[in-house]
Scaffold this motif. Sequence first.
Motif, PDB file in Angstrom:
ATOM      1  N   UNK B  33      62.787 -74.713  17.211  1.00 13.08           N
ATOM      2  CA  UNK B  33      63.622 -75.800  17.762  1.00 13.08           C
ATOM      3  C   UNK B  33      64.266 -75.454  19.112  1.00 13.08           C
ATOM      4  N   UNK B  34      64.560 -74.164  19.341  1.00 11.79           N
ATOM      5  CA  UNK B  34      65.206 -73.801  20.604  1.00 11.79           C
ATOM      6  C   UNK B  34      64.201 -73.368  21.672  1.00 11.79           C
ATOM      7  N   UNK B 164      58.465 -56.682  17.511  1.00  7.19           N
ATOM      8  CA  UNK B 164      59.610 -57.583  17.438  1.00  7.19           C
ATOM      9  C   UNK B 164      59.216 -58.763  16.551  1.00  7.19           C
ATOM     10  N   UNK B 165      60.164 -59.234  15.748  1.00  5.64           N
ATOM     11  CA  UNK B 165      59.885 -60.417  14.925  1.00  5.64           C
ATOM     12  C   UNK B 165      60.608 -61.609  15.546  1.00  5.64           C
ATOM     13  N   UNK B 166      59.858 -62.636  15.908  1.00  8.20           N
ATOM     14  CA  UNK B 166      60.435 -63.853  16.485  1.00  8.20           C
ATOM     15  C   UNK B 166      60.551 -64.928  15.411  1.00  8.20           C
ATOM     16  N   UNK B 167      61.628 -65.690  15.469  1.00  7.59           N
ATOM     17  CA  UNK B 167      61.828 -66.844  14.569  1.00  7.59           C
ATOM     18  C   UNK B 167      61.694 -66.432  13.107  1.00  7.59           C
ATOM     19  N   UNK B 168      61.955 -65.150  12.836  1.00  3.22           N
ATOM     20  CA  UNK B 168      61.912 -64.611  11.475  1.00  3.22           C
ATOM     21  C   UNK B 168      60.503 -64.615  10.855  1.00  3.22           C
ATOM     22  N   UNK B 169      59.509 -65.092  11.590  1.00  7.18           N
ATOM     23  CA  UNK B 169      58.164 -65.288  11.003  1.00  7.18           C
ATOM     24  C   UNK B 169      57.020 -64.702  11.819  1.00  7.18           C
TER      25      UNK B 169
END
Lengths: 179, 179
Positions: B33-34, B164-169
């Motif tokens: 969303x961001x 690195x993990x983006x957006x938790x997924x």
Amino acid sequence: MKGKNIVFVAKSLDGFIAGKNNELDWLEMVPNPKHNDLGFDDLMNEIDAIVMGKTTFETVLGFGGEWPYEKHLFVLSTSLKSIPEKLQEKVTLLKGSVQEILKSIHAKGFYNLYIDGGKTVQNFLKEDVIDSLRITTIPVLLGEGIPLFDALPKLVEFTHVKTEVFLDQLVQSHYSRKR
Amino acid sequence: MKGKNIVFVAKSLDGFIAGKNNELDWLEMVPNPKHNDLGFDDLMNEIDAIVMGKTTFETVLGFGGEWPYEKHLFVLSTSLKSIPEKLQEKVTLLKGSVQEILKSIHAKGFYNLYIDGGKTVQNFLKEDVIDSLRITTIPVLLGEGIPLFDALPKLVEFTHVKTEVFLDQLVQSHYSRKR
């Protein structure tokens, strides 16, 4: 369904679990002087039994030495006739469809299963009965070999659970099936 | 060699960069969303130019709207005859071997290159001229599609730089070629 089916596997950057002649030496290219178990002990504490095909079973037998598993092992094979005598209390031979195999293992009281071996993992994924995928990526392109994944009848969504880097080089990600 | 060749790509868990009919919708299955740029802006600040094949170029053209790149783009194709007029200052058509292409781009003063597109990435990997691999894994098994990697003449070792993990997924790992 009670329990869960867990895949715990190492692959190359390009998705192979073994070289084209079944080479596994590249799995140990990252030095591990303190014998970090890379999450294997946690997995073993979480499961009731192990499930693998004949090829992986024969690879394990080929390592020689002490029998490596404390948990009961189910070997899936239509061609294997018997289990070596000294392993008969630790290993059970099974055959049938994925659903029949799971039913049979559950009936014996084992519910949390470590699903191992290329073909077995692929067959369980095709039936969409894998609940947890734990994949460790080794930083190498093998270029060719035995692939972890095979074609699937449809897209299968997972949820990322956690990622951990071991030995500064091995990226291990845990995913659970989105149901 | 001066500069470096960087691959920055998203793939499914089973190693596809697009569905079998070139579907890309699964790349956006994780809500963003961001509008997190997932490291793309950092990449753009690090490079001098972009290199891609005709198929990827045509996909980008197909998106319509504003031209998306600030950096100069080199399109590799033997069949494409010309670049649309309004893009002639932003895009250069090239052909030749990977080594010839790199020589030509370096001669124009571009050294840090973003290598994009399935076939182009595979051709550059075959020549072992990729210095940095940045792979974002989307938590889905597509089951079939267009693979990121192809056969290679020999094993190629990388060093893990960061994950690195983006957006938790989305798990993004950076690797550099071990030379």
